[in-house]
Structures are given as C-alpha cells and as structure tokens.
Design an enzyme around this catalytic site. Structure first.
Site, PDB file in Angstrom:
ATOM      1  CE  LYS A 166      -2.140  -1.612  12.922  1.00  0.00           C
ATOM      2  NZ  LYS A 166      -1.681  -0.402  11.744  1.00  0.00           N
TER       3      LYS A 166
ATOM      4  CB  ILE B 242      -1.026  -0.088   1.112  1.00  0.00           C
ATOM      5  CG1 ILE B 242      -1.779  -1.110   1.201  1.00  0.00           C
ATOM      6  CG2 ILE B 242      -1.568   1.269   1.246  1.00  0.00           C
ATOM      7  CD1 ILE B 242      -2.633  -1.483   2.544  1.00  0.00           C
TER       8      ILE B 242
ATOM      9  CE1 TYR C 219      -1.376  -5.369  11.767  1.00  0.00           C
ATOM     10  CE2 TYR C 219      -3.696  -6.146  11.863  1.00  0.00           C
ATOM     11  CZ  TYR C 219      -2.545  -5.238  11.168  1.00  0.00           C
ATOM     12  OH  TYR C 219      -2.934  -4.544  10.217  1.00  0.00           O
TER      13      TYR C 219
ATOM     14  CB  SER D 201      -6.360  -2.857  10.705  1.00  0.00           C
ATOM     15  OG  SER D 201      -6.985  -3.938  10.280  1.00  0.00           O
TER      16      SER D 201
END
Length: 318
Positions: free
Chosen positions: A206, A48, A202, A170
């Site tokens: 986020k 990205i 993770y 996310s």
C-alpha cells in the site's frame, strides 16, 4: 451500579470516537454524467470495485470489468445490468498476478476499445504466495501488476480529454516500508505463512501504491491526465478471506459493528473519478472525499522515483 454506568459510558464514547475517525464514512454528492465514456475497473466483481462499477454504469459509462475470475465477473455484471438497466458492462480477463496476462489484457483492450477515460486500480489482496512471475503476491498484484497496466494504457488515456487514474491505497501505508535490496534479491516486500507477516507485506504494497501515485502525478504534468490515491475507509470486503479461521472469528463481529459496507467504501473512489475541479490536486491522497496530508514516507520524492525505476525493470518495461 455506578461502575457499570461508567463502563457503559466509556464503551459508548469509544464507539463514537471510532465511528467519527477510523471508521468514518462520507457520501459523494456530485452529479457528473459518464455517457459516452469508457472506464476500466480492476477487481470489479466484488466489494468496493463492484459498487464503483455499478455507480459508473448507472451514470452511463461503458464499464470494462477487468477481473481474473470470469464466472464471478459475469455474475457481478448480471447484477449491475439488472440494477442499473445498463447494457454496456463487459468482462475482459485480467490476472494481475501475471505480467504476460497484463500485457495480453492491454493488447486486447487497445485493439477493441477506441477510448479510455478512467482507469480505476481497485483490485487488491492480503495473502501469502507468489505470482506467476515469482514475485511476492501482494507486491505483484497490489502494485506491480497495476503499475504495468497503467503504464501500458497511459497513451490511450492521453488521447482523450481529462483522463484520470484512481489507485486504491490504504491507511495501512503508514506501517509500510520498502527494502529495495530485498525486493531486487528476493522479489518480494515480505512473506511468511503467518497472517501478521503477510499483513505487513500488505502495508508495504500500500505504501507502493501511494508512492506510485505521487511519482505518476509528476510524470503526468503538462498532460491532460491526472491521478489520485484513495483510502476507502475500513470496509467489509473479501480482503480478509485468506486470514486464519480464528482471526476471522475475531474480525467478523467487529466488521458487522463498525466496518463500512462496499457502497460506502466506494464513495471516495467515485469522488476522485467524477468530481469536477480537482485536477490541481493530482497526486494527492484522499479519504472521505477530501484530500489528506500523508506522512513523510508517503511523499518521499527519492523513494518514489526509485520505486518507479525498479518497477520499470521488474515489469520488463525497460
């Protein structure tokens, strides 16, 4: 025969539902030019980040590729220059897993670059391990390194007109939580050698990204700088490179069928970076080029404020 037709219909219906929801994509249609503006993209050498840097270079921006791996960054820069014709894409070494390296990067940038118009906190990983400072690597890289980077660059952003900070979050924030006692004691928000353990870490990181953006917007009120967090969609990137072989064996076929490509994944980032008139939406969370409501944990004022204060101490700002 009928059961097979019914089963096929169900499979098709599920596929369409997934494509229209979890794996939904969008396209940024704005035509904003970036000539004369300077942008930092962390982790711009792949996925990205690379797609984002390419489009910003195409629009005339001076793009600073803030990456850890020089070789990969220079390969990406060659690709971007070849595709866009831009000669204003440069590499600066940044290791978000080292707070000293973050400080060195900002010192170099502030000495050599006269302006900063856009900071894109793009880099992220799913992995186990520790940073150079002993933090859990996902907390350290995904949140704390970007937190320090942003804070050290805010004054330069404020010197311009309409500076923006875009942080990749996310939808995984929904499954995250923050145990401040464990964070302060153990310097991580989850660890373990099994991939499900570091995936949970993770998710926690986020949630930190979303709460950081929420608190940052409050602290930027009355300035000319705005900020946004982004869910890019479910994108086929190198994020899962640290998963086990058997998990990649499962993920890869699904990724080929359903996951977005990096260009599609960059669209909401580009929207928040370039779209005119979204300044009143500072602090919001975006998906598919539109603001989305977040669940309660993603906009908890008290937790966001505490995370900011703890991050200041852990990063050595105070």
């Amino acid at each position: 025969m009928l059961p097979l037709l019914v089963a096929a219909g169900v499979v098709v219906a599920v596929y369409i539902l997934l494509v229209k929801t979890i794996f939904k994509s969008s396209k940024f249609k704005g035509n904003a030019a970036m000539a004369g503006k300077t942008v930092i993209v962390t982790g711009g050498n792949t996925g990205i980040g690379k797609a984002t840097a390419l489009e910003l270079a195409r629009r005339g921006a001076r793009v600073i590729m803030a990456c850890r791996n020089q070789e990969k960054a220079e390969l990406a820069i060659s690709d971007i220059k070849r595709e866009t014709g831009s000669t204003d894409v440069v590499y600066m070494q940044l290791d978000l897993g080292s707070l000293q390296a973050v400080r060195s990067f900002t010192e170099t940038f502030l000495k050599t670059e006269a302006r900063l118009d856009l900071l894109i906190n793009n880099a992220g990983l799913v992995a186990d391990g520790r940073t150079a400072d002993g933090f859990g690597i996902e907390f350290g890289v995904n949140h704390l390194g970007h937190f320090l980077l942003t804070c050290l660059l805010l004054d330069r952003l404020k010197e311009g007109t309409g500076g923006r900070v875009v942080t990749l979050g996310s939808m995984a924030y929904r499954w995250g939580n923050i145990d401040f006692d464990a964070l302060i004691t153990n310097k991580h928000l989850g660890t373990g050698r099994y991939s499900w353990q570091f995936f949970h870490a993770y998710c926690n990181s986020k949630l930190c990204n979303v709460l950081f953006n929420h608190e940052l917007a409050k602290r930027l009120k009355g300035t000319n700088v705005t900020c946004y967090s982004v869910h890019p969609g479910v994108v086929k990137t190198e994020l899962s490179r640290n998963c086990s072989l058997w998990q990649r064996f499962i993920i890869e076929p699904i990724a080929r069928l359903l996951f977005l490509d990096p260009e599609s994944g960059a669209q909401t980032t580009l929207h928040c970076a370039l779209q005119e008139g979204i300044e009143p939406l500072s602090g919001r969370y975006f998906f598919c080029c539109a603001p989305q409501d977040v669940v309660a944990k993603g906009k908890d004022d008290a937790v966001a404020k505490k995370l900011w204060e703890v991050s200041e101490r852990l990063s050595g700002l105070f």
